[in-house]
Structure formats: C-alpha cells, structure tokens
Design a protein around this motif. Structure first.
Motif, mmCIF file in Angstrom:
data_model
loop_
_atom_site.group_PDB
_atom_site.id
_atom_site.type_symbol
_atom_site.label_atom_id
_atom_site.label_comp_id
_atom_site.label_asym_id
_atom_site.label_seq_id
_atom_site.Cartn_x
_atom_site.Cartn_y
_atom_site.Cartn_z
ATOM 1 N N SER A 17 0.596 -1.243 0.044
ATOM 2 C CA SER A 17 0.399 -0.017 0.218
ATOM 3 C C SER A 17 0.769 1.173 -0.135
ATOM 4 C CB SER A 17 -0.690 -0.212 0.976
ATOM 5 O OG SER A 17 -1.711 -0.770 1.241
ATOM 6 N N LEU A 18 1.938 1.402 0.889
ATOM 7 C CA LEU A 18 2.776 2.690 0.636
ATOM 8 C C LEU A 18 3.316 2.427 -0.542
ATOM 9 C CD1 LEU A 18 4.276 1.994 4.590
ATOM 10 C CD2 LEU A 18 3.216 3.989 3.813
ATOM 11 N N VAL A 19 3.852 1.278 -1.016
ATOM 12 C CA VAL A 19 4.628 1.699 -2.446
ATOM 13 C C VAL A 19 3.731 2.095 -3.469
ATOM 14 C CG1 VAL A 19 5.547 0.450 -5.013
ATOM 15 C CG2 VAL A 19 6.962 0.257 -1.757
ATOM 16 N N TRP A 20 2.582 1.406 -3.180
ATOM 17 C CA TRP A 20 1.711 2.053 -4.369
ATOM 18 C C TRP A 20 1.284 3.234 -3.706
ATOM 19 C CZ3 TRP A 20 -3.833 4.337 -4.675
ATOM 20 C CH2 TRP A 20 -3.614 4.456 -5.204
ATOM 21 N N TRP A 21 0.814 3.793 -2.889
ATOM 22 C CA TRP A 21 0.679 5.565 -2.755
ATOM 23 C C TRP A 21 1.665 6.093 -2.984
ATOM 24 C CZ3 TRP A 21 3.221 8.411 0.648
ATOM 25 C CH2 TRP A 21 2.876 9.739 1.286
ATOM 26 N N LEU A 41 10.432 3.549 -4.594
ATOM 27 C CA LEU A 41 10.231 2.707 -2.691
ATOM 28 C C LEU A 41 10.535 3.818 -1.874
ATOM 29 C CD1 LEU A 41 12.688 -0.425 -3.663
ATOM 30 C CD2 LEU A 41 10.646 0.222 -3.799
ATOM 31 N N PRO A 42 9.501 3.481 -0.964
ATOM 32 C CA PRO A 42 9.350 4.431 0.381
ATOM 33 C C PRO A 42 10.802 5.210 0.745
ATOM 34 C CG PRO A 42 7.138 3.438 -0.522
ATOM 35 C CD PRO A 42 8.630 2.394 -1.036
ATOM 36 N N LEU A 43 10.961 5.583 1.577
ATOM 37 C CA LEU A 43 12.498 5.486 1.917
ATOM 38 C C LEU A 43 13.896 6.385 0.777
ATOM 39 C CD1 LEU A 43 12.348 3.866 5.155
ATOM 40 C CD2 LEU A 43 11.115 6.238 5.009
#
Length: 501
Positions: free
Chosen positions: A21-25, A43-45
C-alpha cells in the motif's frame, strides 16, 4: 466474508499489505503536469537509490538515452531533476539564472558544516552575490585575464620543470608535485607569495584538501539519510571528515593571519588584503555588507581547493592520455618546435599558434569530465525548462558527463580525437557543448586562470619532456575514480628530457 478473511491474516501478511500500500501510494501521488519521467519504481524512504551503482555515470547515461533531455529521481525522499541536453542546461543556468543560482539546502556537507556556506562554493542568495562580485573585482585587479598573471604562472612552471628534471627520468608518481606547483599559482594571488616545496604548513594543507576530496564520496549516503551520522564506529567517515574540515580551517587561518601580520595594511598586492580593504571601505562608507573576516577565511579555503584540484587533475589526465596516445604528444611537440622553437619556453602570446595543443586540452576536458554532475543547484521557484515542470525546492543536476558523451553532438564520443576541435584549416573550433567549468552564474570563478595555467603548464611540459610509461606493456588504466571529482588512478610516469634543437 471479507471481514472474516482479513481477521485470519497472519502478522507477516499484514506487513506485506501495508508495504504494498505504501509503495502504491508513494508512486501514485499526482506528479506536476509535464514533470520529467523517472527511470522506474521509486521505493519509500530510498527512492531510486536501489537502481544506482556506486559510480552513477553509467546509470545516468543510460537513462538519458532512454528518457530524453531530462529525467526525475527520488534520492531518498528528496526530488531531483537531471538535465541531460546542452539546450536544457543552458536554458536553466543561463536564461533562468535567477531560478537556479542557489546551492542545495539538503547537502550533508553544508548542513554538517554550516560555516562552509559562508564562502563562494556553497553560499546562496545575497551573500553569494556579494562575495562573487567582490572576488571577481579583486581577481581582475590582481591580473586575472591579463598577461601580468601569466608571468606569475610561468615562474611557477619553471620550478615545476626543474623539479621534474631532477627526477632524471625515473618512474615517479608526480601527482603531489603537480598539486603543489598548481597550488602555488593560486597562493601567489591569495597570499602574495609562493611557498617552498618543503613548507610543512603548505604541504599539510594540500594533503588535507586532497584527503577531503577523496573521502567525501564515502559520505554521500548522508545527503539522503542524515541520521546515519549517529551510527557508532564512524563507518561513513562522518567524524573523520569533521576532523579534516577542522584542520583545514586551522591551517588556512594560520596562513591568513600570517599574511595580515607580514604585510602593510594599505598594501593591495594580494587577494586577502584587497578583500579586507573592501570590507573596511564598505563599513567606513556605512554601506550595508555581509562580508567580514570570518567569511574571508572560508573563501580562502574554497579558492585554495578549487584553484588546485581541477587544474592539477586535468594536467594528470593530459599526461595519462599522452601515454596512451603517444602520437598526440609528438604532434604537440612538432607544433611547438615550428611555432616557438626550443630555446625559450612558450608564453601566453604563443597560444593562438599552438592550435593542436589547445584541441588536445579541450579533448582531455571533454572525455574525462572531472566534474560530471557539476555541483547541485536548487530551484528557488516553480518554473519550466524545455517544457518540463521544475517545482520549487527541486535539486537540479546538470549532467555534463552526458553532454560531453552525447553521440548526437560528437559522433564518436568514446574515441579520443583532438581533431574534433579543429576545422579543415586547422583552426580551433569552440564548441558550446564543451563546458568543463559549467556555465551560467555559478560558472567557475577561476575559469580564465585555469585555462591560462593549463596552456602554460602543458606547453612547457611537452616542449621539455617526452612522456613515457613506467611499464610499457602495461599502461595505466583510463578508468577514472569517481568522487567529488573524477581523477585518474595513481600512476607512475617517466619524463625523458628532449634535446634542444
């Protein structure tokens, strides 16, 4: 039904769902209209860091070929835009100079050592404008761009030739000697004197600056993840860099104070005294000024580092390419014999006649690109470049490496061919796509000084010596070492004196 299914999911599955979900958002947040394309999933971060090699030049070249004139990246969470075409770099840095004159506000070095933003390299806004204006005025007053400065350089070149001659053709790594002699040129301007090769303070300062340049690349992750500086045992050299910066400041202030003590305060034959007089003039005239002696100290640090590293590194690259392409040094030597002879050293007045040498130097600067991504610029307001949207706060990288290796511009950029800078009549062609000193308002302050140095050092070197490999069957590699600058790996060379004709 769905409720029951979700209630039976194990913890690890929930973590996977959350991560997806985080990656998609993160990747589906609406980008500004016409924002430059990116090379892949962010990617996040960490953003796109997982796609990049330690030396990112190969990545950037590939992405420039597939994505076009500009592409966007996330370095950690920071937005970057990389400009790959000369036209876009010129539009940003020249036509929109006001929007792209600031330095990065997220750079680790600037945030960790905020006092270093008081010089010319890392300052922004009104302070940078006042420092640059004052520095340019003083440098011109002291002879930059004039033949009087060329005479000072020639004096240092003579010392360089003598030191090389004392090697008697022994295989030697001449990098430290080259650094010291090139540094003495800028020292003669800053301090009004040249240092002996054996001066301990001078040599220690050169060593510290060289060490800082080679070590900073190991701290690059801190630009993205500044909290890593708290990791125990200093694996990213944070504390080591801090000690180097502190020592550079101590040694530089020692030389600045000594200069102020030894010279008449009304004297104006060196940069330090001229700068102090500029401060006094503004203060006595009650003019608003941001200049003071603390900023002078940082400015001297910047000038010493920049005035040594780029020119010295280019000279070393020129030597290395002369080893790999011995026919080029013979062409240069024959041109010098025909135009200058061997009974006197070349002067700046000979430069228009030594056309092949000028083309050789330009080709070395093109193919090596010792500042491949220049220094980071930060966009100060929402704008567009080449139809691409560049939001305020974006970190902007001019991809000089790609411009210097763009097949559409150069045809065969992988080949070392000085003739590309000569027309059918043998005259030098000035190509706007060649920009080793960058362009625009943040163009290198000492560009004209560096060009004069390169000509006088290299013309004298090729006139006096034949450059030979230490181990002919095994030539040193042409692969550069990526760091703050791109320099050659350490190598030894033999310098055989030519006979006077």
């Amino acid at each position: 039904m769905l409720e029951e299914l979700l209630s039976t999911l194990p913890t690890w599955a929930w973590l996977v769902v959350v991560l997806i979900s985080l990656v998609w958002w993160y990747n589906h947040k609406p980008a500004p209209p016409n924002y430059p394309p990116s090379p892949g999933l962010s990617l996040p971060l960490i953003g796109h860091l997982y796609l990049m090699e330690k030396d990112p030049r190969k990545n950037f070249r590939q992405w420039a070929r597939t994505l076009g004139g500009a592409f966007s990246l996330k370095m950690g969470t920071a937005p970057f835009v990389v400009l790959n075409k000369y036209e876009l770099i010129h539009e940003a840095l020249v036509k929109q100079g006001d929007n792209f004159s600031n330095r990065s506000t997220i750079d680790f070095f600037s945030s960790q050592f905020p006092e270093r933003t008081n010089g010319i390299a890392l300052s922004s806004g009104p302070l940078w404008k006042e420092i640059r204006t004052a520095s340019m005025t003083i440098m011109r007053y002291l002879g930059m761009g004039k033949n009087i400065l060329a005479d000072k350089i020639s004096d240092v070149v003579e010392v360089y030739l003598q030191e090389l001659s004392h090697l008697n053709g022994r295989a030697t790594n001449v990098r430290n000697l080259t650094n010291a002699c090139v540094a003495n040129v800028i020292c003669s301007i800053i301090f009004g004197k040249k240092f002996k090769m054996s001066d301990p303070t001078f040599n220690q300062l050169l060593h510290l600056n060289e060490t800082l340049a080679s070590t900073l690349s190991s701290t690059s992750l801190l630009n993205i993840f500044p909290f890593l500086k708290y990791i125990p045992f200093d694996p990213l050299n944070t504390k080591y860099v801090a000690r180097i910066v502190t020592n550079i400041k101590l040694y530089t202030r020692e030389l600045v104070n000594k200069c102020l003590e030894e010279h008449d305060p009304d004297c104006d034959d060196n940069f330090i005294l001229c700068f102090v007089n500029e401060i006094k003039t503004k203060q006595e005239g009650r003019s608003h000024t941001l200049l003071d002696e603390e900023k002078l100290g940082v400015l001297v640090e910047d000038l010493l580092a920049a005035g040594t590293e780029t020119t010295s590194t280019t000279i070393m690259w020129a030597m290395l390419y002369a080893l790999h392409y011995p026919e080029t040094q013979e062409k240069i030597y024959q041109e010098i014999v025909d135009s200058v002879g061997t009974n006197r050293s070349p002067t700046i007045y000979d430069k228009p006649n030594l056309k092949y040498l000028n083309a050789f130097t330009m080709e070395v600067q093109r193919i090596t690109t010792i500042f491949p991504l220049a220094l980071i610029h930060e966009c100060s307001q929402d704008t567009t470049v080449g139809g691409y949207t560049i939001p305020k706060g974006t970190q902007v990288l001019p991809n000089l490496d790609f411009v210097h290796n763009d097949q559409q511009v150069w045809g065969d950029p992988g080949n070392f061919r000085p003739e590309r800078f000569l027309d059918d009549h043998g005259d030098v062609i000035s190509r706007e796509e060649l920009m080793p000193f960058s362009i625009g308002r943040r163009v290198c302050l000492g560009e004209s000084l560096a060009k004069t140095e390169l000509f006088l050092f290299l013309s004298a070197l090729f006139q006096r010596f034949r450059l030979l490999p230490a181990d002919p069957p095994h030539l040193p590699t042409l692969t550069g070492v990526f760091g703050l600058t791109v320099g050659p790996e350490g190598f030894e060379i033999r310098l055989a004196e030519r006979e006077t004709i």
